[in-house]
Design an enzyme around this catalytic site. Structure first.
Site, PDB file in Angstrom:
ATOM      1  N   THR A 311       0.842  -1.196   0.000  1.00  0.00           N
ATOM      2  CA  THR A 311       0.000   0.000   0.000  1.00  0.00           C
ATOM      3  C   THR A 311       0.877   1.245   0.000  1.00  0.00           C
ATOM      4  OG1 THR A 311      -0.147   0.489   2.377  1.00  0.00           O
ATOM      5  CG2 THR A 311      -1.571  -1.258   1.518  1.00  0.00           C
ATOM      6  N   ASP A 312       0.255   2.358  -0.279  1.00  0.00           N
ATOM      7  CA  ASP A 312       0.894   3.645  -0.012  1.00  0.00           C
ATOM      8  C   ASP A 312       0.547   4.027   1.432  1.00  0.00           C
ATOM      9  OD1 ASP A 312       2.293   6.030  -0.325  1.00  0.00           O
ATOM     10  OD2 ASP A 312       1.455   6.427  -2.298  1.00  0.00           O
TER      11      ASP A 312
END
Length: 772
Positions: A311-312
């Protein structure tokens, strides 16, 4: 009996010797992974999927602020690695760069706990955003930002920059890099445009492959201590939001998604990229972090991606807090992991682990999904050699920050600089010319580097970059201090927002102009990235425009040096400028490169990797549809609907001239199974050596889906001495000119295609169509 005993003993000895000398079969990585996976508890598996930021495990006030000098809090480290069994850490602490010695100390301590105090001794994988050099390491070699690297149109330079970044990142004891950005920079408003390779899918694909090869090595041997695992980001369609602002909704038809946005990622996946970071936003109303169709069906199944999907920053939480598709933080974890996320950049607490363990026990997340994610993570750790060498040592990297590395960074900066206007050959300047240097970017290392430079927003650059030259300092060195007058006129407010300006003293600059021959106006933007870089108006700031207009009125030749992350609008002043140079964000050696171009020590060879807009309502890319140019059609009178741009994609001037001739096609009629070779001759007809980017554009003249007016299908950068000629050739297959048809399949159709190289044009015909 003695003979029998002797024979038996001899046989035993021979068997022993044979076994000792027989080669031991190396255990394949997949077998090692499966053996380790079989030993792991649910808690250990979930821990591998979790990643926290460094501030969470350091001594300090809280998880957001660390004490200085920086020290790990070993109780918190053990809570993270032993109790929660976390498999990854990222980022720096207090948003600032560290020395290689400090990085080695910190990561050695983490690996000591991970490999000696945990049950299975699984090393931590440390990740960092090293996007134009090793961002968070003091003394590292900083290259131009990606948009400037794209402006070089030089594959070898891009690859070399990635190789050096990989070397210096490993020198910092870090094996995992969150780079490159393969989003298309198709919206001039977007605050991360400068992190891209520009607006074109072919240019982005080609340079993205070079960067992956540079980071990982051409054989993707990331176990090599001079290589890192790359992360292609942000999958998918991140930078084409409707508003032009970061992390806001995008609406992308699948046909467009497939033709524009997938190819660069596919090329990098095919090149072996080890990990991918996910788009923080929404596509067609669905957050990408919760989109099973994109993350699993497209990325992992259709594109065959075998690496880690991370994920970011905090994006699983955003499914609940911002996007409202999850009714609780726990449901957000369920949606993201089931969609295909392998590792969560949490980054501030351990609740993700608690939620995911509970979800598996409740049957809401299948163990098969957990095993798939952990299998990918463990594979990456084995591929990086972390089980054998969990920490690399800076002492083994004598080339860190070397002169040779710096020369490569300077070369990239000098080849990026793009000459956009040169009326009456005002450039290059004479060494003894009297020059006024003015503008907010004239004496700023922060502006030259941009964001992700020693800190996230680049605001700490001046703490670390004192040994490098600003534009002003470089001009003073090369032109002599006696010939250079500096009056800033407009300055940035460095303790405020990036766009805030102070010290507006335009009258002082106008007064100083009376005593000089030329005015160098250094304008553009201060450093920024992501949400803090959002803006409401793409026009260059009012203060900078006022300074420019006042200087133009003096009658002295004004040369505008742009130093900016995106193309700010300059149409209100451009006609009155004698020269315009775009330097983008050229990095620590940008000042030297700019000065060398201005004085003619370097012949500029950069070309725009995006379309430079003229007006706020003409933000159109070069590969637009014919309907964007309706004023050209007979009987249509809407003359402000034309494709009005300040400077076109691929444009850039030189101090010499080039002549294109003898365009030849090996075939003018071909089947989809055949290839056509397109060749031409390029001659340097000027008085000095120069580099030229030969760009091949092809237009599909008629198609079942309205074709783009033209598309870039090839490029080569060549160097020619005065009077020298070279033959340049491109080989094009039918698949290279395919488009995504209404059935969402790559297709070529029979008919005519136009070839355009420079001012030369020709045509070829496909005798029949084909679907790929």
């Amino acid at each position: 009996m003695k003979k029998i005993m002797g024979t038996c003993c001899l046989s035993v000895v021979l068997i022993f010797l044979f076994q000792a000398q027989a080669p031991v079969r190396p255990v394949p990585i997949d077998e090692k992974v499966e053996a380790l996976l079989a030993k792991m508890t649910l808690e250990e598996k979930v821990g591998q999927m979790a990643q926290v930021t460094l501030d969470v495990i350091t001594k300090g006030k809280n998880e957001y602020v660390s004490d200085e000098p920086l020290q790990l809090d070993m109780a918190l480290v053990r809570k993270a690695l032993v109790d929660y069994k976390l498999g990854s850490v990222l980022n720096t602490a207090n948003n600032r760069a560290r020395t290689v010695e400090k990085w080695h100390e910190i990561i050695s301590q983490l690996q000591e706990v991970a490999t000696k105090e945990t049950r299975l001794k699984i090393p931590v994988i440390y990740g960092i955003d090293a996007i134009h050099g090793t961002t968070y390491t003091a003394g590292a070699t900083f290259f131009p930002q990606q948009i400037a690297q794209a402006a070089t149109w030089n594959r070898a330079l891009v690859k070399r920059g990635a190789e050096i970044c990989a070397y210096e990142t490993r020198a910092s004891s870090i094996p995992w890099n969150f780079s490159p950005v393969l989003d298309l920079g198709r919206d001039a408003r977007f605050p991360r445009l400068w992190e891209t390779f520009g607006e074109d899918v072919y240019l982005t694909s080609e340079l993205g492959k070079q960067m992956v090869d540079g980071y990982e090595g051409e054989g993707n041997e990331v176990k090599n201590p001079y290589r890192v695992a790359s992360t292609i980001k942000h999958f998918l369609g991140y930078q084409v939001t409707q508003s032009g602002k970061d992390r806001t909704p995008a609406f992308i038809p699948e046909l467009e998604l497939r033709e524009r946005h997938i190819p660069a990622f596919k090329a990098a996946i095919d090149a072996g990229a080890r990990s991918v970071m996910i788009n923080s936003g929404l596509i067609n109303g669905i957050p990408v972090h919760a989109d099973y169709t994109i993350l699993t069906k497209l990325l992992k199944e259709e594109l065959g991606f075998k690496g880690v999907a991370v994920t970011d920053w905090k994006d699983i939480d955003n499914l609940y807090e911002r996007d409202k598709v999850a009714s609780s933080p726990k449901e957000a974890v369920k949606l993201a992991i089931n969609a295909g996320i392998d590792m969560s950049m949490i980054p501030y607490n351990f609740k993700f682990c608690d939620y995911l363990i509970a979800l598996v026990k409740e049957g809401e997340v299948p163990m098969s999904r957990i095993d798939d994610a952990v299998r990918r993570i463990l594979t990456l750790k084995f591929e990086l050699g972390l089980f054998e060498t969990p920490v690399t040592n800076y002492k083994d990297y004598p080339e860190f920050g070397s002169k040779a590395f710096e020369q490569s960074a300077y070369q990239a900066a000098s080849e990026a600089i793009t000459l956009l206007k040169n009326n009456n050959s005002v450039l290059p300047l004479q060494k003894n010319a009297k020059i006024l240097v003015t503008g907010p970017n004239a004496n700023s290392m922060r502006a030259l580097n941009g964001g992700w430079s020693y800190s996230w927003q680049g605001e700490r650059v001046n703490e670390f970059a004192g040994k490098y030259n600003t534009i002003l300092e470089a001009l003073q060195q090369k032109g002599g201090k006696d010939n250079i007058t500096f009056v800033q006129g407009v300055a940035y407010k460095d303790d405020g927002k990036y766009w805030e300006e102070k010290d507006v003293d335009i009258e002082a600059a106008v007064k100083a102009a009376a005593k000089v021959d030329y005015i160098i106006l250094c304008a553009g933007e201060n450093s920024y990235t992501e949400k803090p870089g959002d803006l409401h108006d793409l026009t260059l700031s009012e203060n900078q425009l006022a300074l420019a207009k006042a200087l133009i009125k003096t009658g002295k030749p004004v040369i505008l040096v742009l130093n900016e992350g995106r193309p700010r609008l300059i149409s209100s002043i451009e006609k009155e400028l004698q020269g315009v140079i775009q330097s983008y964000l050229p990095g620590n050696f940008g000042g030297d490169a700019i000065a060398d171009v201005l004085y003619g020590n370097v012949n500029p060879s950069g070309k725009l990797p995006y379309t430079y807009p003229m007006y706020a309502n003409t933000l159109v890319t070069y590969d637009h549809k014919p309907s964007e140019e309706q004023n050209k059609m007979q009987g249509v009178y809407d003359y402000e609907s034309d494709f009005a741009v300040q400077y076109p994609f691929g444009f850039g001037l030189s101090y010499t001239t080039f002549q294109y001739s003898d365009l030849q096609l090996s075939k003018t009629t071909l089947s989809p199974a055949e290839k056509v070779t397109i060749s031409l001759t390029v001659k340097n007809t000027g008085a000095r050596e120069g580099k030229e980017v030969v760009q091949l554009f092809i237009s599909d003249l008629y198609a079942s889906v309205t074709p783009d007016v033209k598309r870039l299908r090839g490029f080569e950068k060549i160097s020619l001495k005065s009077g020298e000629s070279k033959k340049v050739s491109f080989t094009i297959a039918a698949r290279d000119i395919a488009f995504v048809a209404k059935d969402l399949r790559w297709t070529v159709e029979k008919g005519d295609y136009e070839v355009n190289v420079g001012t030369l044009k020709s045509k070829f015909t496909l005798s029949e169509g084909k679907t790929f």
